[in-house]
Design a protein around this motif. Sequence first.
Motif: not given
Length: 164
Positions: A141-157
């Motif tokens: 909890q508290g993972t930053t939005p930018a971190t979540l965006r980079r993870i989505a870009e790397a692993f979710e296309g």
Amino acid sequence: MAGQEDAFRQTGWPGLRARLFHLYFVLRRPMTLGVRGLVHDKASNSVFLIRHTYVPGWQLPGGGVEVGETMAEALARELVEEGNIKLSGPPVLKSMHFNRRSSRRDHVGFYLIEHFTQATPKLPDHEIAEAGFFPLDRLPQGTTPATLRRIAEAFEGEAASAYW
């Protein structure tokens, strides 16, 4: 190879003029450059995140590129400093982002790291409050939005955003 580079090095007045123009642009339009690394442990499908002592949220390790340092050198340095993580293979530059929340002139290179070693877990210090690997399906909890965006870009296309 050095001889080939020397053939393109400007000397005399043209070289001085080029250095003066460069100095003018550095003073007139300074830009900062940083790096962030998404360290992915394939075996556990987890990623390494840090929580700083001075800003909120869990985020990717990284920091500024120093004068005379390449982006890859800065990334390797920051991974050791913030996570006791050493690269054992080349990091993959995934994208570049304008970090407008930081300043009007800040850019960040985003790398994926899947070849690394970590001899010991990162212990808290004056800069890093907490650090560790988290399964992709159970990020803290508290993972930053930018971190979540980079993870989505790397692993979710997801398409890479121009912005951090």
